[in-house]
Write an enzyme that holds these catalytic residues in place. Sequence first.
Site, PDB file in Angstrom:
ATOM      1  N   HIS A  70       0.815  -1.210   0.000  1.00 36.65           N
ATOM      2  CA  HIS A  70       0.000   0.000   0.000  1.00 36.65           C
ATOM      3  C   HIS A  70       0.852   1.265   0.000  1.00 36.65           C
ATOM      4  O   HIS A  70       0.402   2.331  -0.385  1.00 36.65           O
ATOM      5  CB  HIS A  70      -0.928   0.033   1.218  1.00 36.65           C
ATOM      6  CG  HIS A  70      -1.883  -1.109   1.284  1.00 36.65           C
ATOM      7  ND1 HIS A  70      -2.889  -1.283   0.357  1.00 36.65           N
ATOM      8  CD2 HIS A  70      -1.987  -2.146   2.139  1.00 36.65           C
ATOM      9  CE1 HIS A  70      -3.583  -2.371   0.658  1.00 36.65           C
ATOM     10  NE2 HIS A  70      -3.047  -2.921   1.726  1.00 36.65           N
ATOM     11  N   HIS A 102       5.863   6.783   6.591  1.00 41.00           N
ATOM     12  CA  HIS A 102       5.496   6.294   5.256  1.00 41.00           C
ATOM     13  C   HIS A 102       4.997   7.463   4.407  1.00 41.00           C
ATOM     14  O   HIS A 102       4.848   8.580   4.912  1.00 41.00           O
ATOM     15  CB  HIS A 102       4.431   5.202   5.366  1.00 41.00           C
ATOM     16  CG  HIS A 102       3.162   5.689   5.978  1.00 41.00           C
ATOM     17  ND1 HIS A 102       2.881   5.597   7.320  1.00 41.00           N
ATOM     18  CD2 HIS A 102       2.081   6.334   5.432  1.00 41.00           C
ATOM     19  CE1 HIS A 102       1.714   6.148   7.568  1.00 41.00           C
ATOM     20  NE2 HIS A 102       1.199   6.599   6.441  1.00 41.00           N
ATOM     21  N   GLU A 114      -2.766  13.405   1.016  1.00 40.51           N
ATOM     22  CA  GLU A 114      -4.063  13.030   1.574  1.00 40.51           C
ATOM     23  C   GLU A 114      -4.783  14.276   2.084  1.00 40.51           C
ATOM     24  O   GLU A 114      -5.930  14.517   1.753  1.00 40.51           O
ATOM     25  CB  GLU A 114      -3.872  12.004   2.700  1.00 40.51           C
ATOM     26  CG  GLU A 114      -3.264  10.705   2.198  1.00 40.51           C
ATOM     27  CD  GLU A 114      -3.692   9.498   2.993  1.00 40.51           C
ATOM     28  OE1 GLU A 114      -3.376   9.444   4.197  1.00 40.51           O
ATOM     29  OE2 GLU A 114      -4.353   8.604   2.409  1.00 40.51           O
ATOM     30  N   HIS A 127       3.905  10.816   6.570  1.00 38.25           N
ATOM     31  CA  HIS A 127       3.258  10.583   7.868  1.00 38.25           C
ATOM     32  C   HIS A 127       4.240   9.923   8.826  1.00 38.25           C
ATOM     33  O   HIS A 127       4.757   8.844   8.532  1.00 38.25           O
ATOM     34  CB  HIS A 127       2.030   9.674   7.703  1.00 38.25           C
ATOM     35  CG  HIS A 127       0.891  10.355   7.024  1.00 38.25           C
ATOM     36  ND1 HIS A 127      -0.097   9.685   6.358  1.00 38.25           N
ATOM     37  CD2 HIS A 127       0.583  11.678   6.937  1.00 38.25           C
ATOM     38  CE1 HIS A 127      -0.970  10.564   5.873  1.00 38.25           C
ATOM     39  NE2 HIS A 127      -0.578  11.782   6.196  1.00 38.25           N
ATOM     40  N   THR A 211      -5.855   6.639   8.054  1.00 43.97           N
ATOM     41  CA  THR A 211      -6.409   6.900   6.721  1.00 43.97           C
ATOM     42  C   THR A 211      -6.515   5.625   5.881  1.00 43.97           C
ATOM     43  O   THR A 211      -6.740   5.697   4.678  1.00 43.97           O
ATOM     44  CB  THR A 211      -5.576   7.948   5.963  1.00 43.97           C
ATOM     45  OG1 THR A 211      -4.276   7.395   5.676  1.00 43.97           O
ATOM     46  CG2 THR A 211      -5.427   9.229   6.765  1.00 43.97           C
TER      47      THR A 211
HETATM   48  C1  SG4 Z   1       0.040   3.052   5.708  1.00 41.69           C
HETATM   49  O1  SG4 Z   1      -0.600   2.006   5.001  1.00 41.69           O
HETATM   50  C2  SG4 Z   1       1.089   2.447   6.651  1.00 41.69           C
HETATM   51  O2  SG4 Z   1       1.935   1.587   5.963  1.00 41.69           O
HETATM   52  C3  SG4 Z   1       0.430   1.727   7.800  1.00 41.69           C
HETATM   53  O3  SG4 Z   1       1.444   1.288   8.708  1.00 41.69           O
HETATM   54  C4  SG4 Z   1      -0.477   2.688   8.525  1.00 41.69           C
HETATM   55  O4  SG4 Z   1      -1.153   2.011   9.575  1.00 41.69           O
HETATM   56  C5  SG4 Z   1      -1.518   3.234   7.573  1.00 41.69           C
HETATM   57  O5  SG4 Z   1      -0.891   3.847   6.457  1.00 41.69           O
HETATM   58  C6  SG4 Z   1      -2.385   4.289   8.240  1.00 41.69           C
HETATM   59  O6  SG4 Z   1      -1.579   5.313   8.759  1.00 41.69           O
HETATM   60  O7  SG4 Z   1      -0.845   7.575   9.083  1.00 41.69           O
HETATM   61  N1  SG4 Z   1      -1.969   7.053   6.915  1.00 41.69           N
HETATM   62  S1  SG4 Z   1      -1.914   6.795   8.478  1.00 41.69           S
HETATM   63  O8  SG4 Z   1      -3.227   7.086   9.036  1.00 41.69           O
HETATM   64  O9  SG4 Z   1       0.100   2.960  11.196  1.00 41.69           O
HETATM   65  C7  SG4 Z   1      -0.775   2.208  10.849  1.00 41.69           C
HETATM   66  C8  SG4 Z   1       1.721  -0.020   8.783  1.00 41.69           C
HETATM   67  O10 SG4 Z   1       1.059  -0.867   8.233  1.00 41.69           O
HETATM   68  C9  SG4 Z   1      -1.578   1.445  11.809  1.00 41.69           C
HETATM   69  C10 SG4 Z   1       2.914  -0.341   9.595  1.00 41.69           C
HETATM   70 ZN    ZN Z   2      -0.403   7.752   6.025  1.00 39.09          ZN
END
Ligand code: SG4
Ligand code: ZN
Length: 276
Positions: A70, A102, A114, A127, A211
């Site tokens: 993702h 990420h 976003e 983020h 998100t």
């Molecule tokens: C991204 O998919 C990250 O890789 C996820 O982290 C993350 O989930 C998700 O986004 C949502 O994060 O800051 N965009 S966000 O709201 O941090 C989490 C992992 O999968 C739980 C490690």
């Molecule tokens: Zn994010």
Amino acid sequence: PGVPWCYDTQDPKCGPGYWKDLAKGCGGDNQSPINIDRRKVQRDRNLGDVLFEGYDQAPPGKWRLMNNGHTVVMRLEGVSASEHINITIGVLLEKYRALQFHFHWGNLKGNGSEHTIDGHQFPMELHLVHMNTKYKTFNEAKGHPNGLAVLGFLYKVSDADNSNYNTIVAGLKNISHQGDFVDLASTFCLYNLLPSMAKLSKYYRYQGSLTTPDCAEVVVWTLFEEPIPISQSQLNAFVNTVHFPANGTGTSLVKMTNNFRPPQPLKNRKVYASRD
Ligand code: SG4
Ligand code: ZN
């Protein structure tokens, strides 16, 4: 392990419009991202600067950059140093520990942040995900509206490369497939990835969610006004290098593009600004 989800808004089976059917939370009233309407934000004089700890130190050992299907994520967990990478935020001065960072990006023609500001989308968004140190585990943190704190930074296209991104951009070619990872010698510290410290006083604060599914409403969001400069060719490296399997089959690979969720309704929430 779950029902697959995707970012294709045209796809009625896995796109963002369908997320609420596979995760109830995604249909909640406190969802992220949002559009920041500058005319409607409320100045809050109690919002001081975010306090950063350990952002200026290169951690010992390595950081693992991964393609999780993702996005491209750098995990700081398990690196002993991450215990020392913290932020302190909010009126209550709560402390949060860095877990990972990420990116969300667009395609060769379009932007991919976003959050939007006055309806304007930016080329990419960073983020930095942190967990409230008063909770023992990530799962426990996910049970509380103040469980996580994400720092969001927008990018702007600069003429010159941002050399602080060379290590990450060079690492992308080693993680072109889902599940690939590469250990990067961390010659950089987190500060290097951000705009200069002097420019971080203005930010927006609101209560929101992850998100991505499950879209848990456990995130104290901080979106900084000052963008991070990055060159078009560095941006293109994300768009052109990172792939994932189409339809989850693993047979046909497609470029990972437009991995952003569109802005969600603000509903009854307020957005606060640290400065005018
Ligand atoms: C991204 O998919 C990250 O890789 C996820 O982290 C993350 O989930 C998700 O986004 C949502 O994060 O800051 N965009 S966000 O709201 O941090 C989490 C992992 O999968 C739980 C490690
Ligand atoms: Zn994010």
